[in-house]
Design an enzyme around this catalytic site. Structure first.
Site, PDB file in Angstrom:
ATOM      1  N   HIS A 308       0.842  -1.195   0.000  1.00 21.78           N
ATOM      2  CA  HIS A 308       0.000   0.000   0.000  1.00 21.78           C
ATOM      3  C   HIS A 308       0.873   1.239   0.000  1.00 21.78           C
ATOM      4  O   HIS A 308       1.939   1.244   0.620  1.00 21.78           O
ATOM      5  CB  HIS A 308      -0.916   0.013   1.235  1.00 21.78           C
ATOM      6  CG  HIS A 308      -2.078   0.941   1.069  1.00 21.78           C
ATOM      7  ND1 HIS A 308      -1.989   2.284   1.340  1.00 21.78           N
ATOM      8  CD2 HIS A 308      -3.337   0.707   0.633  1.00 21.78           C
ATOM      9  CE1 HIS A 308      -3.150   2.837   1.073  1.00 21.78           C
ATOM     10  NE2 HIS A 308      -3.983   1.918   0.639  1.00 21.78           N
ATOM     11  N   ASP A 365      -7.948  -5.344   0.021  1.00 20.54           N
ATOM     12  CA  ASP A 365      -8.482  -6.202  -1.030  1.00 20.54           C
ATOM     13  C   ASP A 365      -8.149  -7.683  -0.849  1.00 20.54           C
ATOM     14  O   ASP A 365      -8.695  -8.526  -1.563  1.00 20.54           O
ATOM     15  CB  ASP A 365      -7.952  -5.739  -2.402  1.00 20.54           C
ATOM     16  CG  ASP A 365      -8.534  -4.388  -2.790  1.00 20.54           C
ATOM     17  OD1 ASP A 365      -9.748  -4.227  -2.654  1.00 20.54           O
ATOM     18  OD2 ASP A 365      -7.759  -3.505  -3.206  1.00 20.54           O
TER      19      ASP A 365
END
Ligand code: CMC
Length: 436
Positions: A308, A365
């Site tokens: 991320h 996700d």
């Protein structure tokens, strides 16, 4: 009193200038360079905005080092246990959690505007079989401006609550209609007696031959997933919304741009890409091989659902989703072999120096798709689910951007193309064109 300096000193071309340092309410600091070009003739260069705060915002706070995510100051861990998605949508858009009367009014507004204009229903007939629902959704949202034209910033003041509520409500109807069309079943209309998430599940799965049984547990899981996706400050799609909105484009076209940005596999499209990857690894059976591929700089394969830009620790949303995923699958006695593969990948990656050194952890996700599968949501709808959930966040940012009187977003560049000298002579032998 902070010991930290409140100015930065920049030396440039023999000139020394002081630049103010601004500090946010949670201590984030930034060098304010708003007047830099006027004072020095220089701009800053920061591709992909890795070091750039583009605005002040009161909506969402993230601490990527500590794994903290709060909406309007409230931790997501509390929101998922104590309120429903509709209340979080209100919180993001209006700034405060609704009281009982506001909650009822907001829910009534959502109910009143849940129906799609009947003429728009026919649009669905003209998309090709197999069209991705994200493409259908962004097109349909854009088309809304033709049916509800009063959504430009100038005419919005009186209408803002209605327009935002209509959008939040109608997008859910559109998403379910797109799915029904894709499987060749008749659409199911929204019902006034159902809550936001229950209504969506019903529109997705009810059919004339088999009425859908709404399970409280499934509705709760959907609320949790939607809450966790509802906002994430200046991510790619929100930045698209703020940028496009700054040109005073109407709300629907602006949100449509956000949906397009979200569809990419490096952003919201990752939830579908994760399941595709897990299936591929399951079929192959060799987890270690794929870990090796992810680390190989000559291989474009990446572990989808890992890493991320902001979180350098476990994504707090992924931690909640993983917990919910384990508990829900156990409760409904559903064994998903892809969950076994996901667990193996996580265990292996989190002890591998490649991932540890780069602070690569599961992101939101990684486990989301497994929960959606357990709810019966088809894979090509995963990113649409993300879009439904992110909508209140986009609207909140659009309102904040407009309310702050943001100038049109227009970055500079450093030109590195040919100079005029380098092209001199290129046009010399050409006659002026008199007829085109
Ligand atoms: N698998 C293998 N290596 C990775 C991964 C990954 N998933 N993510 C990052 N790296 C490596 C990357 O190769 C680089 O290595 P090096 O320093 O040796 O060149 C280093 O880690 C830093 O990566 P980056 O690409 O510079 O980081 P970024 O901040 O630009 O990208 C990201 C962030 C999310 C796009 C990236 O981690 C990624 O592609 N992840 C997979 C896609 C994904 O799961 N996206 C969903 C993001 S969360 C939800 C959302 O935003 O919608």
């Amino acid at each position: 009193m902070s010991e930290k300096s409140d100015t930065a000193t920049l030396k440039i071309d023999g000139q020394t200038i002081e630049l103010p340092i601004v500090t946010g309410s949670e201590g984030d600091r930034a060098v304010d360079i708003a007047n830099l070009r006027a004072r020095t003739g220089c701009v800053t260069l920061d591709p992909s905005f890795m070091n750039t705060a583009a605005c002040y915002s009161r909506i969402t706070y993230i601490d990527g080092e500590k794994g903290i995510l709060r909406y309007r100051g409230i931790p997501i861990e509390e929101l998922v246990t104590k309120v429903r998605f509709v209340e979080v949508a209100y919180l993001l858009v209006h700034g405060e959690l609704p009281n009982e009367e506001q909650r009822r009014n907001f829910s009534a507004l959502l109910n009143r505007h849940s129906l799609l204009h009947e003429d728009m229903r026919h649009f669905f007939d003209h998309f090709p079989q197999g069209a991705h629902p994200m493409h259908i959704l962004s097109t349909m949202i854009n088309a809304l401006a033709a049916f509800y034209p009063n959504v430009d910033l100038k005419s919005l003041d009186a209408d803002v609550e209605l327009s935002c509520a209509r959008l939040i409500s109608i997008v859910r109807t559109m998403a379910a209609f797109a799915y029904k069309k894709s499987i060749g079943e008749p659409v199911v209309y929204p019902r006034h007696d159902l809550s936001y998430c229950a209504n969506f599940l019903n529109m997705m799965f009810d059919s004339p031959i088999q009425p859908y049984q709404i399970h409280h547990d499934a509705v709760r899981i959907l609320n949790v997933l939607f809450i966790l996706h509802a906002d994430h400050e200046q991510n790619c799609s929100t930045t698209a919304v703020r940028t496009i909105g700054s040109a005073q484009v109407n709300l629907y076209a602006t949100i449509s741009a956000g949906i397009s940005a979200l569809s990419g596999p490096l952003h919201g499209g990752a939830n579908q890409a994760v399941i595709e990857m897990l299936r591929m690894i399951q079929e192959d059976g060799d987890v270690d091989k794929f870990i090796r591929m992810a680390k190989d700089k000559n291989n474009s394969f990446r572990l989808m659902g890992f890493g991320h830009r902001v979180y350098k620790t476990y994504d707090p949303r992924a931690a909640i989703i993983k917990r919910e995923c384990d508990a829900y699958l156990k409760r409904i006695k559903y064994h998903d072999p892809l969950l076994d593969v996901a667990r193996r990948i996580e265990e292996t990656a989190l002890t591998d120096p490649y991932f540890v050194d780069r602070h690569l952890y599961p992101n939101v996700d990684f486990y989301t798709g497994i929960l959606y599968r357990a709810l019966g949501i088809p894979e090509n709808m995963f990113t649409v689910m993300f879009a439904l959930a992110r909508l209140p966040g986009w609207i909140a940012h659009w309102k904040e951007m407009a309310g702050a009187g943001t100038k049109i977003v227009r970055p500079r560049q450093i030109y590195i193309g040919k100079t005029e000298e380098e092209t001199s002579g290129v046009m010399a032998n050409r006659e002026p064109q008199l007829l085109w």
